[in-house]
Structures are given as C-alpha cells and as structure tokens.
Motif scaffolding. Structure first.
Motif, short mmCIF file in Angstrom:
data_model
loop_
_atom_site.label_atom_id
_atom_site.label_comp_id
_atom_site.label_asym_id
_atom_site.label_seq_id
_atom_site.Cartn_x
_atom_site.Cartn_y
_atom_site.Cartn_z
N ALA A 644 79.90 22.19 48.31
CA ALA A 644 78.64 22.91 48.50
C ALA A 644 78.64 23.59 49.87
CB ALA A 644 77.46 21.95 48.36
N VAL A 645 79.17 22.91 50.87
CA VAL A 645 79.20 23.48 52.22
C VAL A 645 80.02 24.77 52.24
CG1 VAL A 645 80.07 23.15 54.58
CG2 VAL A 645 78.84 21.30 53.43
N ILE A 646 81.20 24.75 51.65
CA ILE A 646 82.06 25.93 51.78
C ILE A 646 81.71 27.04 50.79
CG2 ILE A 646 83.99 24.65 52.81
CD1 ILE A 646 85.39 24.89 50.09
N THR A 647 80.91 26.71 49.77
CA THR A 647 80.53 27.78 48.85
C THR A 647 79.09 28.23 49.09
OG1 THR A 647 79.96 26.11 47.20
CG2 THR A 647 82.12 27.15 46.99
N GLY A 648 78.45 27.61 50.11
CA GLY A 648 77.10 28.01 50.46
C GLY A 648 76.06 27.62 49.43
N GLN A 649 76.37 26.59 48.63
CA GLN A 649 75.39 26.15 47.64
C GLN A 649 74.51 25.04 48.18
OE1 GLN A 649 78.29 25.34 44.71
NE2 GLN A 649 77.87 27.20 43.53
N LYS A 650 73.45 24.72 47.42
CA LYS A 650 72.57 23.62 47.81
C LYS A 650 73.33 22.30 47.75
CE LYS A 650 67.93 25.22 47.02
NZ LYS A 650 68.04 26.37 46.09
N ALA A 662 77.83 13.20 58.84
CA ALA A 662 79.12 13.71 58.37
C ALA A 662 78.97 15.09 57.75
CB ALA A 662 79.72 12.74 57.35
N ILE A 663 77.90 15.26 57.01
CA ILE A 663 77.72 16.55 56.34
C ILE A 663 77.28 17.61 57.33
CG2 ILE A 663 75.32 16.36 55.47
CD1 ILE A 663 78.30 17.37 53.37
N LYS A 664 76.45 17.20 58.28
CA LYS A 664 76.02 18.13 59.34
C LYS A 664 77.26 18.63 60.08
CE LYS A 664 71.53 17.89 59.16
NZ LYS A 664 71.09 16.57 58.64
N GLU A 665 78.13 17.70 60.33
CA GLU A 665 79.32 18.06 61.08
C GLU A 665 80.22 19.01 60.31
OE1 GLU A 665 83.11 17.13 63.07
OE2 GLU A 665 82.24 15.21 62.47
N ALA A 666 80.37 18.73 59.02
CA ALA A 666 81.17 19.61 58.17
C ALA A 666 80.59 21.02 58.18
CB ALA A 666 81.24 19.05 56.75
N GLU A 667 79.25 21.09 58.09
CA GLU A 667 78.58 22.39 58.11
C GLU A 667 78.86 23.13 59.41
OE1 GLU A 667 74.62 21.09 57.19
OE2 GLU A 667 74.73 21.84 55.14
N LYS A 668 78.73 22.39 60.50
CA LYS A 668 78.92 22.99 61.81
C LYS A 668 80.36 23.51 61.97
CE LYS A 668 78.39 20.70 65.68
NZ LYS A 668 77.95 19.37 66.13
N ALA A 669 81.29 22.66 61.59
CA ALA A 669 82.70 23.03 61.72
C ALA A 669 83.01 24.26 60.86
CB ALA A 669 83.58 21.86 61.31
N TYR A 670 82.40 24.31 59.68
CA TYR A 670 82.67 25.42 58.78
C TYR A 670 82.07 26.71 59.33
CZ TYR A 670 83.09 28.25 54.62
OH TYR A 670 83.40 29.25 53.76
N GLU A 671 80.86 26.63 59.87
CA GLU A 671 80.21 27.77 60.50
C GLU A 671 81.12 28.34 61.59
OE1 GLU A 671 77.76 30.00 60.17
OE2 GLU A 671 77.71 28.81 58.31
N TYR A 672 81.63 27.41 62.39
CA TYR A 672 82.46 27.79 63.52
C TYR A 672 83.72 28.50 63.04
CZ TYR A 672 85.00 27.42 67.88
OH TYR A 672 85.70 27.70 69.02
N LEU A 673 84.28 27.99 61.98
CA LEU A 673 85.51 28.55 61.41
C LEU A 673 85.29 29.99 60.95
CD1 LEU A 673 88.45 27.67 60.30
CD2 LEU A 673 87.29 27.57 58.12
N LYS A 674 84.11 30.21 60.33
CA LYS A 674 83.80 31.55 59.82
C LYS A 674 83.68 32.54 60.96
CE LYS A 674 80.23 30.82 57.13
NZ LYS A 674 79.15 31.05 56.18
#
Ligand code: WT7
Length: 674
Positions: A644-650, A662-674
């Motif tokens: 869901a994080v990497i496909t921008g879904q709910k 953990a999920i907050k962190e994944a979101e943050k890391a993914y944002e940063y990567l983009k």
C-alpha cells in the motif's frame, strides 16, 4: 493494469474479417463447452478423442483414474515415449523430410543484413542427432532409465536435442533457466539428485558473450560443500571464448563426447508408462524452497497435442514461433514437445528481441513467414515503445494467430498488436496456464473451426473439458464481474502429477484451500473474474508471489536470498507495478547492527541478489534501507501494508500491527526515495 479492464462492455468485441462467417453465438459455444464437462463420461470421451489421434506403443485401458485424488492418473495402462511421439513416429509415417526446427543465432552480419547463423533440422536430422547423443549418454556415462539430468543451457539446438535424447532413454531432465544464478542452479541440481549437468561455455545476449561455465563451476562447489557430487559436466561450445576453466575427468566438450559415436547409432525409445515422469521443472512458491513440478508422459502429450490443435490451430505446413526460453515451461511445452508432437515446424531464436535493432523479431517473422506466434505481454509492451516504422517496414501478413502468455495482457497492448502486427485480421488471446498445469487451459479455439468474439485483455474461455470457477473466501462462486480466487474443479491430462518427492506439499499448496466434501479443487494462486458471457479475466497473483516480466518469483525467495548477506538482518519483499515488466521487486531491508547505510552497500546488495537469484529479480529491483519492517504481533511481515505504501493506496486494517512506527518509517523512507 488490471483496473483499466472493461469486462462488461460489448462494444469492445472484435471479430477478424476472415472469420466473420465462422463466429459462434456465445450461447451456442457455451452449450458445446458445457457438454464436454457435463460428467466424467463426457470428459473422458472428449480427451480420448484427442488421445486417439496419437500413436501409442500400447493403448490405455482407462482414460482417467481418479480413485486416489488429488493424485490423478491419465491414460492408465498406456505406453508411449515423448521422443517417439516427437520424432520416430513422424519418420514411420513418412514425414522424415519435413522441416522440424529452424534455429537462428543472435549474431548479426550488418554487411549482408542477415543473421550470421541459421541451422535447419528435418525430423530425420533431429532423430539422428538425438539418437547419437542418447547413445553416448548411455554408453559413456551409463545414463539409465529414471535418472534426472540437469540442463543449464542457452537457446541453442543442443538443448532440444539433449531433451529428446534423455526421453529416448527413459531418463528425465530438470532444466534450469540460463539466467539463474549459481546458487539457484546448485539448489535445483541437488534437489533433483543429478550427477550430470549439461551446459555451454557461454551464451550470446544483446551482442555480448555471457559466460556460463564459471557459474556451473561455482554451483558445483556449492553442491560439494553440501556433500552432493556432480560427476560429469558436458559442455556445448557456443562461442570462441578462451581460457575456460576446466576440471579434468569431470568436464567434457559435447563435440568430444559424441566424436567417436557413429552417426548411425540408434537407441530404441524405451516404452514408458503413460503416468511415468517425463521431467521436473522447478518453480517458485510462497516459501523459499523451489517446487519441482513433476510431469507425466501420456497425459502431458495429449494435453499438448490438443492445445496445439485447438488454440494454435496448427498445421504441418505452418511456421510456428514461440518466442520464449526453453528454460521455462512455455518453452518445454510450446517450443519443443507440443510443436514436434504435431509435426509442424518450430522456430527457435537465440537472442534478444532488440538486437541489433528493435525490429529483429519483425524481421524474423518476415523472413520465415511465421504463421502462428506466441509471446509475452512484457515483450509486446517493450516493443510497442519503439517507432511504428520498425513494424511497418516488414511484411507480417503471414501471421494468422498471435497469442500471449505469462501475465495479464493489458487491453492497450492487445489493441496495439491486433492492429499493427495482426492488421485487425488475426485470432488473438491471452492463454492462461502455469508450470503446474503443463498445458494451456484458457484462450480462444480457432482449431474448432469457429471462434467466439475476441475481447481485448481477456483470457477467453476455459478449454473444452476444463472446468474453472471463481470463488470467494468461503469457496462459494462469485457473481459475474466479481473478483475471486481462481480454481480448477476437474483434472486435465497435462497436469503435473505431484511435487517431486513431496506429495504432502503438493496437497498443501494446491489442493487444501478450496477442496471440501470430497470435491477436489485445484487452487491456482491467482485472482480472476468471470464475466457475464463466461469469459475469464485473470488479474494476477493472490498470494506472496511476484510476476516479473512473466517470471514467477516468490517474495520469500527474495527475502531469504537477502538475509544470506552478512549485512542484512531482515527483508520484506513486495511487488511494485512496472510499465513494461508488469511488476518488479521492491525490498524493504533492515541492516544488522554495526552496518552503515550507503549507496555502496545498496549496490552490493543488488549484486548479491543478482548472484543469489539472478538478473530477473535484480535488474529493476529497488532496495530500500529501513530500521524495521511492519509485522503482526505474531511476527509475520505485513507485506500488504508495504505494498500500500509503494502504490499509494489506503493502508486498510492495521489493528494487528505490532508497532505502528514501522509503517510510518516505511512511508518516510519511500517519500525520501521518490
Ligand atoms: C502464473 C504462472 C505458463 C506460462 C508462463 C508462466 C500468470 C500466466 C497468464 C495469462 C494472466 C497469467 C498467473 C499464473 N499467468 N499466464 N495469460 N494471463 N496471468 O508460468 O511461471 O508457472 O507462472 O503466471 O499468475 O499463476 P509460471
């Protein structure tokens, strides 16, 4: 991609003009289909009709033995041999001079604008050459009935020749795709208990020479560390590369191996039971260890013969091209065994579709006048990116049938090839099947003499004689248009017989989820939709398996490869949608204490993936370093959330999540990567 599918709208129906007088009313077709699956008697009648078109050493006395489900036995009591069906019988029936195989090498001569190497084999050529190899295997290495040889070969004619040679002997093969790593090769060679590996010095790909022998040597070292001995390596000389590592007594060149064997050497094909094993082929699942799908002989042959006739409408006069690699089941069934059983001409191309330019494939179709073409959606999506001129400058008018396989075909790609390659006058469909099914099980059936309307993106109808359902979580049929789990509710002849040496896993993986009340149902692992006309639309995997460019890769396989690296504590792999490949791997990775994140380390991890699994996974994989991955309280990785994080879904339900950060962190890391 699945989202843009339109299963309801009638205006998307297509009928190729040359078929306009041969179109079923859908109700009429349904009635024909329903008849074949009505009861066991009809089912047996349907398959026996096709089986009767093949010669048998000894005819079967029972079409289907279903007394011990889910271990089904087809054409029980029958005796045959795949080499006999592919070669000897054509020679006996007076077709020895028919062209069996055209092989085209990748290297290209720009001066004369032609490939540097083309080899053509009649049925008699294949017969003589594979006999000679069979003789050498038997006399020099003592290969016996039942033994499994591992092949790690590129797309060269020696691969089908060795396949047919072992079939003559009643031996079996386990083919490992030549893009797999040393580790994957070792794992498979050990699981199959092989003492012989057949390989090549190197292969050509995109104008480059890629060494293979070194990978084999590395794999053998891994085997030896685990106490498994590889006694012989036979190596085909494909390139002129020098300084090939060599181990005396163990390694032998293929040309030396057969050198003193008479060209007239003959081995009678061993009379094998219909339910004997023809080969195993390892495929990925949801756990780390690959599964060895074990295929039969008689049923497999009937499954292939029937589908070659019905789905490809194949004629002996056709030039038939399946542009897959023999390392995958598509190539086993539809480059080698299927076409040769039917006596047509099968084309085999060694290299990349875009070498030396983006029109290599169209050039091949034009030069040989290919009539029937089979490829993957990934290849189509890649080729449609190039200017249309590359297509237009070639005469592709010989093509009458064009099917795809491996992953869902998006309507846009379908329309593109229907229009530009097929000139809106071909039969085209997406044929769904899998390693385990051995044969195609859905599609369109021009071989029946009539077709039902085409719909861009659909998988068409189940093959006559094959019953398929879309079920909800509780095993009840979904309504038309509703997404559910894709299951097969009766056995079919080409089906695998079990997982090699693991009957329990066979039952657990495929037959447990939806079987009940003594009704056995095969679970495919896919999501699908049945529309109001009964057409199927397979949407993709429902389990933890990725489909990268039509290649099945278990997320667990990627994860266990990652944690083999000394710097990695934990990894969670999910699929990320990709414009061309359908899906690529995205790996959230947690480093062990004391390792510092850096681009260099990420590069090293990617290399590690390449070495442990192979380039299929590594080339477009993203490796993202995080401090932790989301897990349930019981410690299971919640891949659904990462997806869901990497496909921008709910995110959906997160109540079972152990630690929300953990999920907050994944979101943050993914944002940063983009
Ligand atoms: C999985 C099987 C046997 C062909 C090569 C792949 C997907 C296969 C289709 C199709 C939608 C398809 C499924 C299946 N798949 N063909 N026409 N439309 N999806 O064999 O490696 O055993 O993978 O490929 O997800 O389960 P495989």
């Amino acid at each position: 991609m699945a989202e843009e599918r339109i299963y309801e709208e009638f205006e998307h129906y297509l009928t190729p003009p040359s078929w306009k007088d041969r179109v079923w009313e859908i109700e009429e077709y349904k009635a024909f289909y329903e008849e074949t699956i009505k009861d066991k008697e009809n089912l047996e009648k349907w398959w026996a009709k096709w089986a009767n078109e093949l010669p048998w050493f000894k005819k079967w006395n029972k079409v289907l033995d279903d007394s011990n489900p889910p271990f089904y036995r087809w054409f029980v009591g029958g005796e045959t041999n795949l080499a006999y069906l592919c070669l000897d019988r054509h020679i006996e029936e007076g077709r020895k001079n028919q062209l069996a195989l055209i092989w085209e090498g990748e290297p290209w001569d720009e001066m004369i604008r032609r490939p540097k190497e083309i080899r053509k084999f009649t049925y008699y050529d294949l017969y003589r050459r594979s006999n000679r190899i069979a003789y050498a295997l038997k006399e020099k290495l003592g290969v016996k009935r039942g033994e499994i040889l591992t092949f790690y070969l590129p797309m060269i004619p020696e691969l089908p020749l060795y396949m047919l040679a072992v079939q003559r002997l009643g031996a079996k093969h386990s083919i490992v795709y030549s893009g797999f790593s040393a580790f994957a090769l070792a794992q498979r060679a050990m699981a199959a208990g092989s003492r012989i590996i057949v390989t090549a010095d190197a292969l050509y790909r995109n104008g480059k020479i890629i060494p293979l022998k070194e990978i084999v040597d590395e794999a053998i070292e891994i085997c030896e560390e685990k106490g498994h001995k590889i006694e012989h390596v036979i190596m085909v000389k494909r390139t002129n590369r020098a300084a090939i590592p060599w181990i005396k007594k163990r390694d032998i060149w293929h040309h030396e191996f057969i050198r003193y064997i008479s060209e007239n050497a003959r081995i009678e094909p061993v009379k094998l039971g219909s339910e004997d094993m023809s080969y195993i082929l390892y495929t990925s699942g949801t756990t780390g260890a690959p599964k060895g799908a074990q295929h039969s002989i008689g049923g497999y042959a009937v499954g292939l013969y029937t589908t070659m006739k019905l789905i490809f409408d194949i004629k002996e006069t056709d030039i038939y091209w399946c542009a897959a690699d023999i390392g995958w089941v598509t190539g086993h069934s539809y480059i080698v065994y299927g076409p040769l059983i039917t006596g047509t001409t099968t084309l085999m191309y060694e290299g990349a579709p875009t070498y030396p330019g983006p029109d290599r494939w169209w050039n091949i179709i034009e030069r040989y006048g290919v009539n029937v073409f089979y490829t993957s959606p990934t290849a189509i999506r890649m080729l449609m990116k190039f200017p249309l001129d590359y297509v237009k400058k070639h005469d592709l008018s010989t093509i009458r049938i064009f099917h795809s396989v491996g992953e869902p075909i998006n309507p846009e790609a379908f329309r593109w090839y229907y229009k530009n390659i097929g000139k809106e006058n071909i039969v085209a469909s997406s044929t769904w099947w899998m390693t385990e099914t051995g044969q195609m099980l859905t599609g369109h059936f021009p071989g029946l003499g009539k077709i039902f309307p085409l719909k861009p993106g659909t998988n068409g109808y189940p093959l006559p004689g094959v019953k398929m359902e879309v079920l909800d979580e509780d095993g009840n049929p979904c309504k038309p248009g509703e997404r559910g789990y894709f299951v097969i509710t009766n056995p079919w002849p080409g089906m695998f017989m079990t997982l090699y040496q693991d009957d329990q896993r066979y039952i657990d993986v495929y037959w447990s989820k939806f079987s009940k009340d003594n009704k056995w149902r095969f679970y495919t692992g896919d999501f699908a939709v049945k529309d109001q006309d009964g057409y199927l639309w397979v949407l993709g995997r429902a389990d933890d398996v990725l489909n990268i460019a039509g290649h099945r890769v278990g997320t667990a396989e990627v994860e266990s490869a990652m944690v083999m690296h000394p710097a990695v504590a934990e990894a969670a792999c999910v699929g990320k949608p990709h414009e061309i490949k359908g899906e690529v791997a995205f790996v959230f990775t947690v480093l062990k204490q004391g390792f510092v994140p850096s681009d260099e380390l990420v590069g090293e991890l990617r290399n590690h993936l390449r070495k442990t699994i192979g380039p299929i996974v590594a080339s477009d994989a993203t490796i993202l370093l995080v401090d932790m991955v989301p897990k349930t309280r019981s410690g299971k990785i919640m891949r659904r959330l990462l997806k869901a994080v990497i496909t921008g879904q709910k995110l959906g339900d997160v109540t079972t999540l152990e630690d929300e950060s953990a999920i907050k962190e994944a979101e943050k890391a993914y944002e940063y990567l983009k």
